[in-house]
Motif scaffolding. Structure first.
Motif, PDB file in Angstrom:
ATOM      1  N   ALA A  23      45.372 -10.983 143.267  1.00 50.49           N
ATOM      2  CA  ALA A  23      45.090 -10.386 144.585  1.00 50.49           C
ATOM      3  C   ALA A  23      46.382 -10.093 145.337  1.00 50.49           C
ATOM      4  O   ALA A  23      46.528  -9.012 145.934  1.00 50.49           O
ATOM      5  N   ARG A  24      47.318 -11.024 145.299  1.00 53.83           N
ATOM      6  CA  ARG A  24      48.601 -10.801 145.998  1.00 53.83           C
ATOM      7  C   ARG A  24      49.384  -9.652 145.377  1.00 53.83           C
ATOM      8  O   ARG A  24      49.968  -8.826 146.082  1.00 53.83           O
ATOM      9  N   ALA A  25      49.417  -9.622 144.043  1.00 56.57           N
ATOM     10  CA  ALA A  25      50.143  -8.543 143.361  1.00 56.57           C
ATOM     11  C   ALA A  25      49.509  -7.194 143.681  1.00 56.57           C
ATOM     12  O   ALA A  25      50.228  -6.215 143.918  1.00 56.57           O
ATOM     13  N   LEU A  26      48.187  -7.143 143.715  1.00 58.64           N
ATOM     14  CA  LEU A  26      47.504  -5.897 144.073  1.00 58.64           C
ATOM     15  C   LEU A  26      47.856  -5.472 145.490  1.00 58.64           C
ATOM     16  O   LEU A  26      48.098  -4.287 145.746  1.00 58.64           O
ATOM     17  N   ALA A  27      47.882  -6.412 146.400  1.00 58.83           N
ATOM     18  CA  ALA A  27      48.237  -6.104 147.791  1.00 58.83           C
ATOM     19  C   ALA A  27      49.671  -5.587 147.872  1.00 58.83           C
ATOM     20  O   ALA A  27      49.954  -4.645 148.618  1.00 58.83           O
ATOM     21  N   ASP A  28      50.565  -6.190 147.090  1.00 60.56           N
ATOM     22  CA  ASP A  28      51.972  -5.778 147.121  1.00 60.56           C
ATOM     23  C   ASP A  28      52.177  -4.362 146.591  1.00 60.56           C
ATOM     24  O   ASP A  28      52.926  -3.581 147.174  1.00 60.56           O
ATOM     25  N   VAL A  29      51.526  -4.034 145.475  1.00 56.78           N
ATOM     26  CA  VAL A  29      51.803  -2.739 144.851  1.00 56.78           C
ATOM     27  C   VAL A  29      50.916  -1.606 145.355  1.00 56.78           C
ATOM     28  O   VAL A  29      51.288  -0.443 145.271  1.00 56.78           O
ATOM     29  N   SER A  30      49.729  -1.947 145.878  1.00 56.07           N
ATOM     30  CA  SER A  30      48.782  -0.886 146.229  1.00 56.07           C
ATOM     31  C   SER A  30      48.682  -0.602 147.718  1.00 56.07           C
ATOM     32  O   SER A  30      48.282   0.485 148.113  1.00 56.07           O
ATOM     33  N   GLY A  31      48.986  -1.588 148.533  1.00 56.88           N
ATOM     34  CA  GLY A  31      48.797  -1.412 149.961  1.00 56.88           C
ATOM     35  C   GLY A  31      47.392  -1.771 150.413  1.00 56.88           C
ATOM     36  O   GLY A  31      47.113  -1.846 151.600  1.00 56.88           O
ATOM     37  N   PHE A  32      46.479  -2.003 149.464  1.00 59.20           N
ATOM     38  CA  PHE A  32      45.139  -2.471 149.797  1.00 59.20           C
ATOM     39  C   PHE A  32      45.208  -3.979 150.003  1.00 59.20           C
ATOM     40  O   PHE A  32      46.223  -4.604 149.697  1.00 59.20           O
ATOM     41  N   ALA A  33      44.151  -4.569 150.517  1.00 55.80           N
ATOM     42  CA  ALA A  33      44.179  -6.001 150.788  1.00 55.80           C
ATOM     43  C   ALA A  33      43.017  -6.741 150.115  1.00 55.80           C
ATOM     44  O   ALA A  33      42.155  -7.297 150.786  1.00 55.80           O
ATOM     45  N   ARG A  49      29.411  -6.319 141.046  1.00 55.80           N
ATOM     46  CA  ARG A  49      30.694  -5.861 141.601  1.00 55.80           C
ATOM     47  C   ARG A  49      31.694  -5.578 140.495  1.00 55.80           C
ATOM     48  O   ARG A  49      31.843  -6.341 139.551  1.00 55.80           O
ATOM     49  N   THR A  50      32.367  -4.470 140.634  1.00 56.59           N
ATOM     50  CA  THR A  50      33.490  -4.113 139.766  1.00 56.59           C
ATOM     51  C   THR A  50      34.591  -3.573 140.672  1.00 56.59           C
ATOM     52  O   THR A  50      34.320  -3.179 141.809  1.00 56.59           O
ATOM     53  N   PRO A  51      35.827  -3.550 140.197  1.00 56.11           N
ATOM     54  CA  PRO A  51      36.891  -3.009 141.046  1.00 56.11           C
ATOM     55  C   PRO A  51      36.650  -1.523 141.331  1.00 56.11           C
ATOM     56  O   PRO A  51      36.216  -0.780 140.453  1.00 56.11           O
ATOM     57  N   ASP A  52      36.923  -1.117 142.552  1.00 52.94           N
ATOM     58  CA  ASP A  52      36.820   0.299 142.898  1.00 52.94           C
ATOM     59  C   ASP A  52      37.842   1.086 142.076  1.00 52.94           C
ATOM     60  O   ASP A  52      38.895   0.555 141.694  1.00 52.94           O
ATOM     61  N   PRO A  53      37.563   2.362 141.819  1.00 56.12           N
ATOM     62  CA  PRO A  53      38.477   3.168 140.998  1.00 56.12           C
ATOM     63  C   PRO A  53      39.909   3.215 141.521  1.00 56.12           C
ATOM     64  O   PRO A  53      40.857   3.306 140.742  1.00 56.12           O
ATOM     65  N   GLN A  54      40.088   3.117 142.843  1.00 54.29           N
ATOM     66  CA  GLN A  54      41.448   3.182 143.392  1.00 54.29           C
ATOM     67  C   GLN A  54      42.309   1.985 142.970  1.00 54.29           C
ATOM     68  O   GLN A  54      43.528   2.063 142.988  1.00 54.29           O
ATOM     69  N   TYR A  55      41.672   0.866 142.590  1.00 56.41           N
ATOM     70  CA  TYR A  55      42.418  -0.320 142.157  1.00 56.41           C
ATOM     71  C   TYR A  55      42.875  -0.220 140.703  1.00 56.41           C
ATOM     72  O   TYR A  55      43.820  -0.902 140.300  1.00 56.41           O
ATOM     73  N   LEU A  56      42.200   0.561 139.893  1.00 58.95           N
ATOM     74  CA  LEU A  56      42.425   0.547 138.448  1.00 58.95           C
ATOM     75  C   LEU A  56      43.866   0.866 138.022  1.00 58.95           C
ATOM     76  O   LEU A  56      44.401   0.165 137.164  1.00 58.95           O
ATOM     77  N   PRO A  57      44.535   1.877 138.612  1.00 60.10           N
ATOM     78  CA  PRO A  57      45.926   2.111 138.184  1.00 60.10           C
ATOM     79  C   PRO A  57      46.834   0.911 138.472  1.00 60.10           C
ATOM     80  O   PRO A  57      47.716   0.587 137.671  1.00 60.10           O
ATOM     81  N   TYR A  58      46.588   0.254 139.589  1.00 55.21           N
ATOM     82  CA  TYR A  58      47.416  -0.897 139.961  1.00 55.21           C
ATOM     83  C   TYR A  58      47.077  -2.124 139.109  1.00 55.21           C
ATOM     84  O   TYR A  58      47.961  -2.867 138.689  1.00 55.21           O
ATOM     85  N   LEU A  59      45.781  -2.307 138.824  1.00 53.91           N
ATOM     86  CA  LEU A  59      45.378  -3.409 137.931  1.00 53.91           C
ATOM     87  C   LEU A  59      45.982  -3.225 136.542  1.00 53.91           C
ATOM     88  O   LEU A  59      46.393  -4.198 135.904  1.00 53.91           O
ATOM     89  N   ALA A  60      46.031  -1.974 136.074  1.00 54.71           N
ATOM     90  CA  ALA A  60      46.609  -1.696 134.757  1.00 54.71           C
ATOM     91  C   ALA A  60      48.070  -2.141 134.699  1.00 54.71           C
ATOM     92  O   ALA A  60      48.504  -2.738 133.715  1.00 54.71           O
ATOM     93  N   VAL A  61      48.806  -1.881 135.772  1.00 51.43           N
ATOM     94  CA  VAL A  61      50.219  -2.285 135.818  1.00 51.43           C
ATOM     95  C   VAL A  61      50.340  -3.803 135.884  1.00 51.43           C
ATOM     96  O   VAL A  61      51.107  -4.415 135.135  1.00 51.43           O
ATOM     97  N   ILE A  62      49.569  -4.421 136.763  1.00 49.29           N
ATOM     98  CA  ILE A  62      49.667  -5.871 136.963  1.00 49.29           C
ATOM     99  C   ILE A  62      49.247  -6.639 135.709  1.00 49.29           C
ATOM    100  O   ILE A  62      49.897  -7.604 135.312  1.00 49.29           O
TER     101      ILE A  62
END
Length: 148
Positions: A23-33, A49-62
């Motif tokens: 969650a912290r890494a996603l917040a750092d790289v994506s700007g979402f919270a 529940r599944t991650p919204d599509p906007q999270y997927l590029p950032y999740l892929a990196v993390i």
């Protein structure tokens, strides 16, 4: 095909990350919270529940996985839920996914039997201390014990 929840959980564990770390890494790289609870919901697919599509590029990196694999897993999970192919999640599975290994907690062995300190009477209120379970603490002061 692996579900999105299993993919996220397994990869997170392989990398030695906690849900909070993701969650912290996603917040750092994506700007979402997103919160740790959001990550847990994605992993357990709580209420679909599944991650919204906007999270997927950032999740892929993390998580160091291919974004296309995340998208395929998300689509397969959504389709399985729509077709009602998913298995229900038991409370024990939810607890197992939340608790870390070695916490010393385990499921109860039984759900039947007497509870220490409870009144033996099934109906009504006990009339004397003799009706109170003596293995526990003494009866409360409002329960009078008859003289011998």
């Amino acid at each position: 095909m692996e579900s999105i929840g299993d993919l996220i959980r397994n990869r997170r564990r392989q990398l030695g990350m906690s849900e909070e770390d993701v969650a912290r890494a996603l917040a750092d790289v994506s700007g979402f919270a997103p919160t740790r609870t959001d990550v847990w919901r994605w992993e357990s697919e709580y209420e679909g529940r599944t991650p919204d599509p906007q999270y997927l590029p950032y999740l892929a990196v993390i998580l160091e996985v291919d974004e296309a694999a995340l998208r395929r897993a998300r689509a397969a999970t959504k389709a399985a839920r729509k077709l009602k192919i998913t298995a229900p999640v038991s409370p024990a599975e939810v607890l197992a996914s939340v608790l870390t290994e070695g916490t010393g907690l385990s499921p109860l062995g039984t759900t039947t039997g007497n509870t220490v300190g409870t009144v033996r009477s099934v109906v009504g209120t006990p009339k004397s201390g003799a009706d109170y379970d003596q293995r526990a603490s003494p009866p409360p002061p409002w329960i009078r014990t008859p003289p011998p």
